[in-house]
Write an enzyme that holds these catalytic residues in place. Structure first.
Site, PDB file in Angstrom:
ATOM      1  N   LYS A  98      34.631  44.178  47.172  1.00 34.70           N
ATOM      2  CA  LYS A  98      34.895  43.317  46.020  1.00 34.70           C
ATOM      3  C   LYS A  98      34.075  42.027  46.011  1.00 34.70           C
ATOM      4  CE  LYS A  98      38.293  45.475  43.762  1.00 34.70           C
ATOM      5  NZ  LYS A  98      38.328  45.736  42.313  1.00 34.70           N
TER       6      LYS A  98
ATOM      7  N   ASP B 232      45.339  43.085  43.316  1.00 26.90           N
ATOM      8  CA  ASP B 232      46.124  43.865  44.270  1.00 26.90           C
ATOM      9  C   ASP B 232      45.714  43.536  45.698  1.00 26.90           C
ATOM     10  OD1 ASP B 232      47.942  45.501  42.742  1.00 26.90           O
ATOM     11  OD2 ASP B 232      46.198  46.551  41.973  1.00 26.90           O
TER      12      ASP B 232
END
Length: 373
Positions: free
Chosen positions: A76, A108
Site C-alpha cells: 500500500k 482495513d
C-alpha cells in the site's frame, strides 16, 4: 458469461472471453522514477516456487512478495506515497496557504498505516478511520505512527463515509483508495502508484529468463484499486503477448465477482473474514471499467482456503498474511476440483505457462494470519 462448477460446494467463479483483447491507456512513466527517489525504495522479491508449478501443472509459479515495502509490511505504501506527494504538489501549485494539512482516510489496516507514515515523514497530520473487525494489533500499528485514529463500529463502507465527512473542511484532504462519482482524482493517483509493482515484475521475469512476460497474474481484490493498476499495466500494451488476469476475493465480500456476474457495479453486504483488507462491499467507481473490461476471470475463496495457502507459502519461506495468500488460494480453487479443465482453458494455461501470484502483505500486516488458522 458465468461459469458455476462444484466440488463439495459451488465454486464462486466468473469467466469472460475476450478480456485479453481489451485495451486502455498506460500509466505515467514518472511514477516509477518517483519511487526510486524514496530513501527506503528497493524492488521487492519475486520468488520462484517449483513445488507449486508441479502441483498446478504449469511451467513456473512465482510470488511477488510484498511483505516489506518502503519500510511497511504491505504494498500500500506505493499508492499512498505517490498520491500524498501529488496532493501536496497540487496544493502548492494552487496557491494554498503554507502549513500542515490533515490527510484523512479509512482503512482495513495497510492503506491507513501507509498514509499515516507518509504524513509523519512529510510533517503533515493524519486522521485514520478504522472499521470493525480489524485486529487490535493492526490498529496499534497505525496509532504508533503518531496520528489520530477513530475506530468505527460499522463496516468498511461506513468508515469511508465518516472519513469523507471529516475531510470536508479547510486544510483537510481525503486520501482514499476507493473512488465514487465526484471523488476520483486522488484514488486515480493511488492506482498509478501501484504500477511500480508491475514494472518490477517485468524486469524480474526478464532477468529470470522469461520472454514475453507472464501468462497469468492473480491479484487479490477489495475495492479493485490494485487490480485496476495491474489491468492498466498489462492491457495498455498495443500488441504482443497479453496475460490472463484473475481476481480473488473472500466469499464473505465478493463485490467484484457479483458485479461482474450482473454486468454492472453493485454493493454487497459483507460478512466477517480473516482477509480483512479485502472485506469491501462496493467496487471503486474508477476501477470498475477496468475490472469489467480487462479481467479474464474472478473467483472467491473461504478463510480456510486462505489459511491453508498462507501456511503453504510460509513453508516455502514467503511471509504472507490472509489477503496476500488469497491469490494462491484462488489459483488452487480454479485449477482443482470438478470443472478444473474448463477453468484452466478459460485462463489459457498450459504446461509451459508462467504464473505470477501477488502476495500483497506479510504476516506482520495482519496478525490474524498468525492466530486465526
Amino acid at each position: 458469461m458465468t461459469k458455476r462448477t462444484s466440488t463439495s460446494r459451488t465454486l464462486p467463479w466468473f469467466a469472460r472471453p475476450g478480456a485479453r483483447t481489451w485495451r486502455c491507456d498506460a500509466v505515467p512513466a514518472e511514477v516509477r522514477a518517483f519511487h526510486t527517489t524514496l530513501p527506503d525504495y528497493a524492488p521487492t522479491p519475486l520468488t520462484e516456487l517449483p513445488a507449486l508449478a508441479a502441483e498446478f501443472g504449469v511451467g513456473r509459479v512465482v510470488v511477488k512478495d510484498e511483505s516489506s515495502r518502503l519500510g511497511l509490511p504491505a504494498f500500500k505504501a506505493l499508492g499512498a506515497s505517490w498520491a500524498v506527494q501529488r496532493v501536496l504538489d497540487d496544493r502548492a501549485a494552487g496557491g494554498a496557504a503554507p502549513g500542515p494539512v490533515t490527510l484523512v482516510t479509512a482503512t482495513d489496516g495497510n492503506h491507513g498505516r501507509a498514509v499515516a507514515r507518509m504524513a509523519r515523514l512529510l510533517g503533515q497530520q493524519a486522521h485514520v478511520f478504522v472499521p470493525r473487525g480489524v485486529h487490535p494489533a493492526a490498529v496499534a500499528a497505525i496509532v504508533a505512527e503518531e496520528v489520530e485514529v477513530t475506530e468505527v463500529p460499522g463496516p468498511y463502507d461506513e468508515a469511508v463515509r465518516l472519513a469523507a465527512e471529516e475531510a470536508a473542511v479547510p486544510d483537510a484532504v481525503l486520501v482514499q483508495d476507493t473512488a465514487w462519482p465526484g471523488y476520483e482524482r486522488i484514488p486515480g493517483w493511488i492506482v498509478e502508484g501501484y504500477s511500480t509493482l508491475c514494472a518490477e515484475i517485468d524486469e524480474q521475469l526478464t532477468a529470470a529468463g522469461v520472454v514475453g512476460g507472464p501468462d497469468l497474474v492473480a491479484v487479490p481484490v477489495g475495492v479493485g484499486s490494485l487490480a485496476q493498476a495491474v489491468i492498466a499495466h498489462y492491457r495498455s500494451r498495443p500488441s504482443g503477448h497479453a496475460p490472463a488476469l484473475l481476481s480473488v476475493e473472500p466469499e464473505a465480500a465478493a463485490c467484484v465477482l457479483e458485479s461482474l456476474t450482473r454486468g454492472e457495479p453493485v454493493s454487497v453486504t459483507t460478512g466477517d473474514t480473516t482477509m480483512a483488507g479485502l472485506n469491501c462491499g462496493t467496487p471503486s467507481s474508477i476501477a470498475w471499467p477496468y475490472l469489467h473490461g480487462g479481467l479474464d476471470a474472478a473467483v472467491a475463496v473461504t478463510d480456510a482456503d486462505s489459511a491453508r495457502a498462507a501456511e503453504d507459502l510460509a513453508a516455502f519461506g514467503v511471509s504472507s498474511g490472509p489477503c496476500g495468500a488469497a491469490t494462491l488460494a484462488g489459483l488452487r480453487a480454479a485449477l482443482t476440483g470438478e470443472g478444473a479443465e474448463e477453468r484452466r482453458t478459460a485462463l489459457g494455461l498450459g504446461p509451459a505457462s508462467v504464473v505470477v501470484l501477488l502476495s500483497t502483505e506479510g504476516t506482520a500486516a495482519n496478525p490474524r494470519s498468525a492466530t486465526d488458522h
